[in-house]
Design an enzyme around this catalytic site. Structure first.
Site, PDB file in Angstrom:
ATOM      1  N   LYS A  52       0.882  -1.260  -0.099  1.00 34.77           N
ATOM      2  CA  LYS A  52      -0.014   0.082   0.050  1.00 34.77           C
ATOM      3  C   LYS A  52       1.017   1.510   0.211  1.00 34.77           C
ATOM      4  CE  LYS A  52      -3.689  -2.518   2.189  1.00 34.77           C
ATOM      5  NZ  LYS A  52      -4.285  -3.250   3.149  1.00 34.77           N
ATOM      6  N   GLN A  96      -4.431  -1.967   9.599  1.00 30.29           N
ATOM      7  CA  GLN A  96      -4.179  -3.575   9.095  1.00 30.29           C
ATOM      8  C   GLN A  96      -4.726  -4.326  10.323  1.00 30.29           C
ATOM      9  OE1 GLN A  96      -3.128  -3.994   5.731  1.00 30.29           O
ATOM     10  NE2 GLN A  96      -3.800  -5.944   6.221  1.00 30.29           N
ATOM     11  N   ASP A 119     -11.105   2.266   3.880  1.00 24.79           N
ATOM     12  CA  ASP A 119     -11.302   0.869   3.826  1.00 24.79           C
ATOM     13  C   ASP A 119     -12.906   0.462   3.672  1.00 24.79           C
ATOM     14  OD1 ASP A 119      -9.168  -0.993   3.475  1.00 24.79           O
ATOM     15  OD2 ASP A 119      -8.799  -1.120   5.471  1.00 24.79           O
TER      16      ASP A 119
END
Ligand code: NAP
Length: 294
Positions: A52, A96, A119
């Site tokens: 990312k 994460q 997200d």
């Protein structure tokens, strides 16, 4: 049968994003800024976050990686999330997963400002998506929508069967495929581990989306002749012939299923590369104040 090339599509979208970011910078607008929080040093998580950050560099975004030891407490991590929420320069925040057992992931997700939840995991974004309001859509389902769109696959009036009902893939996927939008208007069946006669149900699908995390589970008998098959599954299986010692397997037994399909995504280079691109797209939307005005 046509192979849906997720890698090529992702590269194409990345180029489009990079051009837009360069234009934004040239005209004095802000540079999109993505923040990633990583707790501990789980191997797979390290790789995902590194990819990312690398994508941010490639596309001209700013990125910040905040790393914490597994000893960080839940309340300390919540404070870190709030600091990002309050920082006007930071457009998107991802935490994460998985997190250590002593930290409740739902609590963390719900503390992220929905306007920075690129997200698309916050209940407000999931609720807005379900209502058809502007929302950050979770990255993997968004990647699948983009593949269907870019390959001009007709979805309206089709029967879509989704296998798996997870919060991040199967459930949002099922909601998205029934929306009254260009990619949508399907009659959707959402299946899971308690579904009876799964193979028979799947074999009625015009569009079959497999997201169950069981390598090569979907065999030829699950698939109707001419179906579109989207394989979201990504599982590491031991493979001594590979330098890394493992191979990535999808949920679909590709060699057996592909000859029956009109379109199919391979693994790797199918849905996987699209996920990061969707995250970047959401971060860009945040920087531009498209979903929620600034
Ligand atoms: P998950 O949270 O483990 O959910 C799996 C779902 O599949 C559950 O709803 C489960 O049913 C269902 N399931 C499991 N075994 C089944 C069976 N035998 N028959 C029918 N349904 C079954 O997984 P996830 O996070 O959604 O991920 C699914 C797969 O996608 C994984 O391989 C993951 O690595 C991959 N993935 C890929 C990407 C990407 O970027 N390509 C992104 C995210 C995930 P129950 O609810 O009844 O338990």
């Amino acid at each position: 049968m046509q192979i849906i090339d997720g890698k090529a599509t992702a590269d194409e979208i990345k180029k489009e994003i990079a051009i837009e970011v360069a234009e934004m910078k040239a005209s004095g607008q802000k540079t999109p800024h993505l923040v990633a929080i990583l707790v501990g040093n789980n191997g797979a998580s390290e790789t995902y976050v590194a990819n990312k950050v690398k994508s941010c560099e490639e596309l001209g975004f700013n990125s910040t990686l905040l790393r914490f030891d597994t000893t960080i407490s839940e309340s300390e991590l919540l404070d870190e999330v709030k600091k990002v929420n309050d920082n006007d320069d930071m457009d998107g925040l991802i935490v994460q997963l998985p997190l250590p057992d002593h930290i409740n992931p739902d609590k963390i997700m719900e503390t992220i400002d929905p306007r920075k939840d690129v997200d698309g995991f916050h209940p407000i974004n999931i609720g807005r998506m379900a209502k058809g309001l502007p929302a950050y859509i979770s990255a993997t389902p968004q990647g699948v929508l983009d593949l269907l769109e870019r390959y001009n696959i007709e979805t309206s009036g089709k029967h879509c069967v989704v296998v798996g009902r997870s919060q991040i893939v199967g459930l949002p996927m099922s909601i998205l495929m029934q929306r009254n939008l260009k990619i949508g208007n399907c009659t959707v069946t959402l299946t899971h581990s308690k579904t009876k006669d799964l193979a028979e149900v799947c074999a009625t699908a015009d569009i079959l989306i497999a997201a169950l995390g069981r390598p090569e589970f979907i065999t030829e008998k699950f698939v109707k002749e001419g179906a579109v098959v989207i394989d979201v599954g990504l599982t590491r299986v031991e493979d001594s012939t590979k330098k890394s010692g493992f191979a990535l397997k999808g949920d679909v037994k590709y060699d057996e299923v592909a000859p029956k399909c009109s379109y199919i995504t391979p693994v790797p280079k199918g849905v996987g590369p699209m996920t990061i691109v969707s995250l970047m797209k959401n971060t860009l939307l945040s920087a531009k104040g498209v979903i929620y005005s600034k």
